[in-house]
Write a protein that holds these residues in place. Structure first.
Motif, PDB file in Angstrom:
ATOM      1  N   SER A   1       0.806  -1.221   0.000  1.00 31.80           N
ATOM      2  CA  SER A   1       0.000   0.000   0.000  1.00 31.80           C
ATOM      3  C   SER A   1       0.839   1.271   0.000  1.00 31.80           C
ATOM      4  O   SER A   1       0.364   2.335  -0.381  1.00 31.80           O
ATOM      5  CB  SER A   1      -0.944  -0.003   1.201  1.00 31.80           C
ATOM      6  OG  SER A   1      -0.192  -0.122   2.397  1.00 31.80           O
ATOM      7  N   GLU A   2       2.088   1.176   0.414  1.00 30.47           N
ATOM      8  CA  GLU A   2       2.979   2.333   0.433  1.00 30.47           C
ATOM      9  C   GLU A   2       3.809   2.466  -0.841  1.00 30.47           C
ATOM     10  O   GLU A   2       4.639   3.353  -0.956  1.00 30.47           O
ATOM     11  CB  GLU A   2       3.895   2.250   1.650  1.00 30.47           C
ATOM     12  CG  GLU A   2       3.135   2.270   2.965  1.00 30.47           C
ATOM     13  CD  GLU A   2       4.009   1.945   4.158  1.00 30.47           C
ATOM     14  OE1 GLU A   2       5.214   1.669   3.968  1.00 30.47           O
ATOM     15  OE2 GLU A   2       3.483   1.957   5.273  1.00 30.47           O
ATOM     16  N   GLY A   3       3.624   1.545  -1.787  1.00 30.28           N
ATOM     17  CA  GLY A   3       4.356   1.592  -3.051  1.00 30.28           C
ATOM     18  C   GLY A   3       5.643   0.784  -3.062  1.00 30.28           C
ATOM     19  O   GLY A   3       6.340   0.759  -4.071  1.00 30.28           O
ATOM     20  N   GLY A   4       5.963   0.128  -1.967  1.00 35.46           N
ATOM     21  CA  GLY A   4       7.159  -0.708  -1.906  1.00 35.46           C
ATOM     22  C   GLY A   4       6.958  -2.004  -2.668  1.00 35.46           C
ATOM     23  O   GLY A   4       5.880  -2.593  -2.641  1.00 35.46           O
TER      24      GLY A   4
ATOM     25  N   ALA B   1      -1.388  -5.462   0.669  1.00 29.82           N
ATOM     26  CA  ALA B   1      -0.928  -5.603  -0.721  1.00 29.82           C
ATOM     27  C   ALA B   1      -1.908  -4.878  -1.634  1.00 29.82           C
ATOM     28  O   ALA B   1      -3.118  -5.024  -1.493  1.00 29.82           O
ATOM     29  CB  ALA B   1      -0.828  -7.065  -1.107  1.00 29.82           C
ATOM     30  N   SER B   2      -1.394  -4.102  -2.586  1.00 28.30           N
ATOM     31  CA  SER B   2      -2.287  -3.365  -3.486  1.00 28.30           C
ATOM     32  C   SER B   2      -2.323  -3.959  -4.887  1.00 28.30           C
ATOM     33  O   SER B   2      -3.356  -3.932  -5.530  1.00 28.30           O
ATOM     34  CB  SER B   2      -1.885  -1.895  -3.560  1.00 28.30           C
ATOM     35  OG  SER B   2      -0.596  -1.755  -4.112  1.00 28.30           O
ATOM     36  N   LYS B   3      -1.197  -4.499  -5.372  1.00 22.24           N
ATOM     37  CA  LYS B   3      -1.201  -5.097  -6.713  1.00 22.24           C
ATOM     38  C   LYS B   3      -0.053  -6.074  -6.894  1.00 22.24           C
ATOM     39  O   LYS B   3       0.910  -6.070  -6.129  1.00 22.24           O
ATOM     40  CB  LYS B   3      -1.185  -4.040  -7.797  1.00 22.24           C
ATOM     41  CG  LYS B   3       0.056  -3.182  -7.853  1.00 22.24           C
ATOM     42  CD  LYS B   3      -0.008  -2.239  -9.034  1.00 22.24           C
ATOM     43  CE  LYS B   3      -0.076  -0.816  -8.563  1.00 22.24           C
ATOM     44  NZ  LYS B   3      -0.089   0.138  -9.657  1.00 22.24           N
ATOM     45  N   VAL B   4      -0.199  -6.891  -7.926  1.00 26.49           N
ATOM     46  CA  VAL B   4       0.839  -7.837  -8.340  1.00 26.49           C
ATOM     47  C   VAL B   4       1.294  -7.417  -9.729  1.00 26.49           C
ATOM     48  O   VAL B   4       0.476  -7.117 -10.594  1.00 26.49           O
ATOM     49  CB  VAL B   4       0.295  -9.284  -8.403  1.00 26.49           C
ATOM     50  CG1 VAL B   4       1.331 -10.239  -8.957  1.00 26.49           C
ATOM     51  CG2 VAL B   4      -0.160  -9.740  -7.047  1.00 26.49           C
ATOM     52  N   ILE B   5       2.595  -7.380  -9.925  1.00 27.16           N
ATOM     53  CA  ILE B   5       3.158  -7.087 -11.239  1.00 27.16           C
ATOM     54  C   ILE B   5       3.675  -8.403 -11.809  1.00 27.16           C
ATOM     55  O   ILE B   5       4.623  -8.985 -11.282  1.00 27.16           O
ATOM     56  CB  ILE B   5       4.294  -6.053 -11.146  1.00 27.16           C
ATOM     57  CG1 ILE B   5       3.773  -4.750 -10.559  1.00 27.16           C
ATOM     58  CG2 ILE B   5       4.917  -5.829 -12.512  1.00 27.16           C
ATOM     59  CD1 ILE B   5       4.855  -3.729 -10.262  1.00 27.16           C
ATOM     60  N   LEU B   6       3.008  -8.893 -12.856  1.00 28.71           N
ATOM     61  CA  LEU B   6       3.412 -10.123 -13.531  1.00 28.71           C
ATOM     62  C   LEU B   6       4.175  -9.756 -14.799  1.00 28.71           C
ATOM     63  O   LEU B   6       3.718  -8.909 -15.569  1.00 28.71           O
ATOM     64  CB  LEU B   6       2.196 -10.964 -13.915  1.00 28.71           C
ATOM     65  CG  LEU B   6       1.341 -11.512 -12.779  1.00 28.71           C
ATOM     66  CD1 LEU B   6       0.109 -12.205 -13.340  1.00 28.71           C
ATOM     67  CD2 LEU B   6       2.139 -12.470 -11.934  1.00 28.71           C
ATOM     68  N   VAL B   7       5.303 -10.397 -15.017  1.00 27.36           N
ATOM     69  CA  VAL B   7       6.107 -10.177 -16.219  1.00 27.36           C
ATOM     70  C   VAL B   7       6.279 -11.529 -16.904  1.00 27.36           C
ATOM     71  O   VAL B   7       6.889 -12.436 -16.346  1.00 27.36           O
ATOM     72  CB  VAL B   7       7.482  -9.552 -15.880  1.00 27.36           C
ATOM     73  CG1 VAL B   7       8.295  -9.335 -17.136  1.00 27.36           C
ATOM     74  CG2 VAL B   7       7.299  -8.247 -15.128  1.00 27.36           C
TER      75      VAL B   7
END
Length: 153
Positions: free
Chosen positions: A79-82, A129-135
Protein backbone atom coordinates in the motif's frame (compact mmCIF):
# COMPACT_ATOMS: atom_id res chain seq x y z
CA UNK A 1 -57.89 -9.34 -25.79
CA UNK A 2 -55.14 -11.89 -26.35
CA UNK A 3 -53.75 -9.77 -29.18
CA UNK A 4 -53.67 -6.70 -26.96
CA UNK A 5 -51.71 -8.55 -24.27
CA UNK A 6 -49.38 -9.99 -26.91
CA UNK A 7 -48.62 -6.55 -28.36
CA UNK A 8 -48.08 -5.05 -24.91
CA UNK A 9 -45.63 -7.73 -23.75
CA UNK A 10 -43.70 -8.09 -27.01
CA UNK A 11 -41.86 -4.74 -26.69
CA UNK A 12 -41.28 -5.37 -22.98
CA UNK A 13 -39.67 -8.76 -23.69
CA UNK A 14 -37.59 -7.27 -26.47
CA UNK A 15 -36.26 -4.44 -24.27
CA UNK A 16 -35.51 -6.69 -21.30
CA UNK A 17 -33.60 -9.18 -23.47
CA UNK A 18 -31.53 -6.32 -24.90
CA UNK A 19 -30.71 -5.11 -21.39
CA UNK A 20 -29.58 -8.59 -20.30
CA UNK A 21 -27.43 -8.92 -23.41
CA UNK A 22 -25.77 -5.58 -22.67
CA UNK A 23 -24.92 -6.72 -19.14
CA UNK A 24 -23.25 -9.90 -20.37
CA UNK A 25 -20.92 -8.00 -22.70
CA UNK A 26 -19.11 -5.97 -20.06
CA UNK A 27 -15.38 -5.79 -20.77
CA UNK A 28 -13.22 -8.17 -18.77
CA UNK A 29 -10.20 -6.65 -17.06
CA UNK A 30 -6.74 -8.13 -16.71
CA UNK A 31 -6.38 -9.67 -20.17
CA UNK A 32 -3.09 -9.31 -22.04
CA UNK A 33 -1.69 -11.54 -24.78
CA UNK A 34 -4.83 -13.72 -24.55
CA UNK A 35 -4.22 -14.49 -20.87
CA UNK A 36 -6.80 -13.48 -18.28
CA UNK A 37 -5.67 -13.08 -14.66
CA UNK A 38 -8.29 -13.32 -11.90
CA UNK A 39 -7.66 -12.74 -8.20
CA UNK A 40 -8.87 -15.63 -6.05
CA UNK A 41 -7.70 -14.52 -2.61
CA UNK A 42 -5.22 -12.43 -0.64
CA UNK A 43 -4.45 -13.74 2.85
CA UNK A 44 -2.12 -12.51 5.54
CA UNK A 45 -1.10 -15.28 7.93
CA UNK A 46 -1.86 -14.95 11.64
CA UNK A 47 1.56 -13.63 12.61
CA UNK A 48 1.41 -11.01 9.80
CA UNK A 49 4.82 -12.09 8.56
CA UNK A 50 3.72 -13.89 5.37
CA UNK A 51 1.19 -12.98 2.71
CA UNK A 52 -0.31 -15.45 0.21
CA UNK A 53 -1.84 -14.29 -3.06
CA UNK A 54 -3.83 -16.79 -5.12
CA UNK A 55 -4.50 -15.99 -8.78
CA UNK A 56 -6.07 -17.87 -11.68
CA UNK A 57 -4.56 -17.65 -15.16
CA UNK A 58 -6.72 -18.57 -18.16
CA UNK A 59 -5.38 -18.79 -21.72
CA UNK A 60 -7.65 -17.92 -24.65
CA UNK A 61 -5.36 -19.19 -27.42
CA UNK A 62 -6.54 -22.16 -29.45
CA UNK A 63 -3.44 -24.32 -29.03
CA UNK A 64 -1.66 -25.08 -25.78
CA UNK A 65 0.91 -22.37 -25.20
CA UNK A 66 4.08 -22.15 -23.23
CA UNK A 67 3.80 -19.61 -20.43
CA UNK A 68 7.17 -18.22 -19.36
CA UNK A 69 6.99 -16.08 -16.21
CA UNK A 70 10.01 -13.98 -15.23
CA UNK A 71 10.20 -14.74 -11.51
CA UNK A 72 12.57 -11.94 -10.48
CA UNK A 73 10.60 -9.25 -12.32
CA UNK A 74 7.28 -10.47 -10.88
CA UNK A 75 6.70 -8.48 -7.70
CA UNK A 76 4.08 -7.61 -5.10
CA UNK A 77 3.40 -3.91 -4.43
CA UNK A 78 2.28 -2.90 -0.93
CA UNK A 79 0.00 0.00 0.00
CA UNK A 80 2.98 2.33 0.43
CA UNK A 81 4.36 1.59 -3.05
CA UNK A 82 7.16 -0.71 -1.91
CA UNK A 83 7.94 -3.69 -4.14
CA UNK A 84 8.61 -7.15 -2.73
CA UNK A 85 10.01 -10.34 -4.29
CA UNK A 86 8.32 -13.67 -3.71
CA UNK A 87 9.50 -16.30 -1.23
CA UNK A 88 7.75 -19.16 -3.02
CA UNK A 89 5.70 -19.39 -6.18
CA UNK A 90 3.58 -22.33 -7.29
CA UNK A 91 1.78 -22.65 -10.62
CA UNK A 92 -0.11 -25.89 -11.02
CA UNK A 93 2.45 -28.49 -9.93
CA UNK A 94 5.53 -26.32 -10.66
CA UNK A 95 7.13 -24.99 -7.48
CA UNK A 96 9.85 -22.28 -7.36
CA UNK A 97 11.63 -20.89 -4.32
CA UNK A 98 13.53 -17.60 -4.31
CA UNK A 99 16.53 -19.43 -2.82
CA UNK A 100 16.67 -21.62 -5.97
CA UNK A 101 17.55 -18.51 -8.05
CA UNK A 102 15.50 -19.76 -10.97
CA UNK A 103 14.88 -16.94 -13.46
CA UNK A 104 11.79 -18.34 -15.17
CA UNK A 105 8.78 -20.44 -14.34
CA UNK A 106 7.67 -22.48 -17.39
CA UNK A 107 4.15 -23.86 -17.69
CA UNK A 108 2.04 -25.22 -20.56
CA UNK A 109 -1.37 -23.50 -20.56
CA UNK A 110 -4.36 -25.17 -22.20
CA UNK A 111 -7.21 -23.14 -23.66
CA UNK A 112 -9.95 -22.10 -21.19
CA UNK A 113 -8.48 -24.12 -18.31
CA UNK A 114 -7.87 -21.99 -15.18
CA UNK A 115 -4.48 -22.64 -13.62
CA UNK A 116 -3.83 -21.53 -10.02
CA UNK A 117 -0.80 -19.35 -9.34
CA UNK A 118 0.06 -19.03 -5.64
CA UNK A 119 2.61 -16.39 -4.64
CA UNK A 120 3.89 -16.14 -1.07
CA UNK A 121 5.99 -13.33 0.31
CA UNK A 122 7.84 -13.66 3.60
CA UNK A 123 8.89 -10.79 5.89
CA UNK A 124 5.70 -8.90 4.97
CA UNK A 125 5.30 -6.91 8.24
CA UNK A 126 1.50 -6.71 8.11
CA UNK A 127 1.15 -4.19 5.26
CA UNK A 128 -1.71 -4.33 2.80
CA UNK A 129 -0.93 -5.60 -0.72
CA UNK A 130 -2.29 -3.37 -3.49
CA UNK A 131 -1.20 -5.10 -6.71
CA UNK A 132 0.84 -7.84 -8.34
CA UNK A 133 3.16 -7.09 -11.24
CA UNK A 134 3.41 -10.12 -13.53
CA UNK A 135 6.11 -10.18 -16.22
CA UNK A 136 5.77 -12.91 -18.84
CA UNK A 137 7.00 -13.61 -22.37
CA UNK A 138 4.91 -12.53 -25.36
CA UNK A 139 3.46 -15.49 -27.25
CA UNK A 140 4.17 -13.99 -30.68
CA UNK A 141 7.70 -12.65 -30.21
CA UNK A 142 10.35 -14.59 -28.31
CA UNK A 143 12.43 -12.46 -25.95
CA UNK A 144 9.78 -9.72 -25.64
CA UNK A 145 8.20 -9.53 -22.19
CA UNK A 146 4.83 -8.11 -21.18
CA UNK A 147 4.23 -6.40 -17.84
CA UNK A 148 0.73 -6.81 -16.45
CA UNK A 149 -0.41 -5.11 -13.25
CA UNK A 150 -3.22 -6.87 -11.40
CA UNK A 151 -5.08 -4.88 -8.72
CA UNK A 152 -5.78 -6.88 -5.59
CA UNK A 153 -8.64 -4.85 -4.12
Amino acid sequence: MKRLIYFLFLPLCWLSSYELLAQEQEPVKNIQDDIQVDVKSVKTHADGDTISIALFLISYQMDPREFKLNTFATQIVDSEGGKHLFSTMKMGRVFVRLADRQNYLHYLLDEDVPVPLLIQVGDWNGKKASKVILVFEDSTEEGRFITQEVDLF
